[in-house]
Design an enzyme around this catalytic site. Structure first.
Site, PDB file in Angstrom:
ATOM      1  N   HIS A   1      28.717   2.414  17.132  1.00 54.69           N
ATOM      2  CA  HIS A   1      27.575   2.402  16.197  1.00 54.69           C
ATOM      3  C   HIS A   1      26.599   1.248  16.439  1.00 54.69           C
ATOM      4  CE1 HIS A   1      30.369  -0.311  14.272  1.00 54.69           C
ATOM      5  NE2 HIS A   1      31.093   0.642  13.750  1.00 54.69           N
TER       6      HIS A   1
ATOM      7  N   ASP B   1      29.836   7.960  12.582  1.00 57.93           N
ATOM      8  CA  ASP B   1      30.385   6.944  11.690  1.00 57.93           C
ATOM      9  C   ASP B   1      30.318   7.423  10.249  1.00 57.93           C
ATOM     10  OD1 ASP B   1      31.645   4.617  10.931  1.00 57.93           O
ATOM     11  OD2 ASP B   1      29.813   3.406  10.936  1.00 57.93           O
TER      12      ASP B   1
ATOM     13  N   HIS C   1      32.721   9.294  16.642  1.00 54.95           N
ATOM     14  CA  HIS C   1      33.152   8.233  15.715  1.00 54.95           C
ATOM     15  C   HIS C   1      33.111   8.795  14.299  1.00 54.95           C
ATOM     16  CE1 HIS C   1      32.998   3.727  14.512  1.00 54.95           C
ATOM     17  NE2 HIS C   1      33.202   4.432  13.407  1.00 54.95           N
TER      18      HIS C   1
ATOM     19  N   HIS D   1      34.218  -2.360  17.179  1.00 55.79           N
ATOM     20  CA  HIS D   1      33.267  -2.624  16.100  1.00 55.79           C
ATOM     21  C   HIS D   1      32.703  -4.006  16.378  1.00 55.79           C
ATOM     22  CE1 HIS D   1      31.859  -2.259  11.769  1.00 55.79           C
ATOM     23  NE2 HIS D   1      31.492  -3.478  12.143  1.00 55.79           N
TER      24      HIS D   1
ATOM     25  N   LYS E   1      40.877   1.219  18.920  1.00 54.24           N
ATOM     26  CA  LYS E   1      39.714   0.708  18.199  1.00 54.24           C
ATOM     27  C   LYS E   1      39.956  -0.714  17.742  1.00 54.24           C
ATOM     28  CE  LYS E   1      35.852   0.703  15.839  1.00 54.24           C
ATOM     29  NZ  LYS E   1      35.609   1.378  14.563  1.00 54.24           N
TER      30      LYS E   1
ATOM     31  N   HIS F   1      35.213   9.044  10.329  1.00 56.18           N
ATOM     32  CA  HIS F   1      36.261   8.617   9.391  1.00 56.18           C
ATOM     33  C   HIS F   1      36.707   9.817   8.566  1.00 56.18           C
ATOM     34  CE1 HIS F   1      35.715   4.290  10.153  1.00 56.18           C
ATOM     35  NE2 HIS F   1      34.465   4.649  10.394  1.00 56.18           N
TER      36      HIS F   1
END
Ligand code: NCD
Ligand code: ZN
Length: 331
Positions: free
Chosen positions: A165, A237, A12, A131, A94, A14
């Protein structure tokens, strides 16, 4: 003393775009063999065209570093032909409940309306990454969302669902209740609680979604990670924001851990005498759960005092300026 990992994976991450992508992607791709690239760009990655374009932007930077970007699409109601075209290009889709985190405004507000997409994903074997937070009281958002995970797990028993997460004891316990449910956990949630974020002077660089919870939650997460629970994977994350967006009124959510995650994990697992489980937590579990074969890559660390930089470009990393007891060999 040295310690080596075989093809560590960040399930995960970004990467952002443009200048930020150029800054942060190499800091993951140097040390990890692959990563699950989040689609919450502005606008989100929610079509094959955007997916192809984003993959090529990412690959331009990561290919020389022998790194496999596992791409994701941003959840919306998709048509069958779209899912068929996407299937071999993505590791999953996602889902963000609308408005719960950074760039999730176009997320989904009523899951039941997405039944046909869930059903097609289940049939095509496309995993659902979630999420999992409600719009409730900030400390309860993840626990409240467990009933949604339950609804998904029961209604789509062949849909592989990853709780992204996770931050609570409730989520750790839920992992064992359904065969089709898996989870990622971040570095910071193994280490900090809400006290570290807001118990003293406010620490914007520790502010993320979901917010760090109670000591008993951290304990449950840490125990599961140290044992390399077979349904738990590492997903940093790592979510970079420029310093002016963090050190400001209206601080953006996200902790930047990409370059420091592996050394700090080695330090943590060593401290608990569980170094032998780190390979499973950082790679084997993800390979098995997602049936992926990442590029061969050995990441070697040596035991040495290293002071984490206070900045990477305009981004402040987790534990900026602090010393760790392991760092990458020859750096
Ligand atoms: C992430 C971001 O900045 O994109 N922020 C965060 O606090 N984790 C979004 C997300 O994963 O929720
Ligand atoms: Zn994220």
């Amino acid at each position: 003393m040295e310690f080596s990992l075989n093809s560590p994976l960040d399930m995960h991450i970004h990467f952002r775009q443009d200048k930020m992508l150029e800054l942060v992607a190499p800091l993951t791709a140097k040390y990890f063999a692959g990563g699950v690239i989040m689609p919450n760009l502005v606008p989100p990655v929610d079509s094959i065209d955007k997916l192809d374009k984003y993959r090529s932007e990412v690959e331009q930077i990561t290919s020389p570093l022998n790194f496999e970007p596992y791409m994701t699409l941003f959840f919306r109601q998709y048509k069958e032909e779209e899912l068929l075209a996407a299937k071999d290009k993505i590791i999953g889709i996602k889902l963000y409940p609308a408005g719960v985190t950074t760039n999730s405004e176009s997320g989904i507000s009523d899951l039941k309306q997405a039944d046909s997409t869930f059903r097609m994903m289940q049939e095509l074997g496309i995993p659902l990454l979630v999420h999992g937070e409600t719009h409730g009281f900030v400390m309860d958002r993840e626990s409240e969302f467990i009933s949604v995970y339950q609804w998904l797990a029961e209604n789509y028993p062949n849909l592989r669902i990853t709780m992204e997460h996770i931050t609570t004891k409730d989520a750790v316990e839920f992992l064992d209740r359904y065969e089709n449910v898996f989870a990622t956990v971040t570095l910071q949630h193994l280490l900090i609680t809400l006290n570290d974020v807001a118990g003293g002077l406010l620490q914007p660089h520790l502010f993320c979604k979901p917010i760090a919870k109670r000591p008993e939650d951290r304990e449950a997460l840490l125990e599961a990670a140290l044992e390399a629970h077979p349904k738990l994977m590492f997903g940093s994350d790592s979510a970079p924001h420029p310093v002016h967006k963090k050190e400001s009124a209206g601080c953006a959510a996200g902790v930047f851990t990409a370059p420091v995650a592996i050394p700090i994990l080695v330090e943590l697992f060593e401290k608990h005498n569980k170094l032998e489980n780190l390979q499973t937590f950082l790679s084997e579990n993800a390979r098995r759960i997602y049936k992926i074969l990442p590029p061969e890559k050995t990441t070697t660390l040596s035991k040495q005092e290293y002071t984490i930089p206070v900045r990477y470009g305009e981004v402040v990393p987790f534990r900026a300026g602090e010393t760790v007891s392991w760092w990458y060999k020859d750096e």
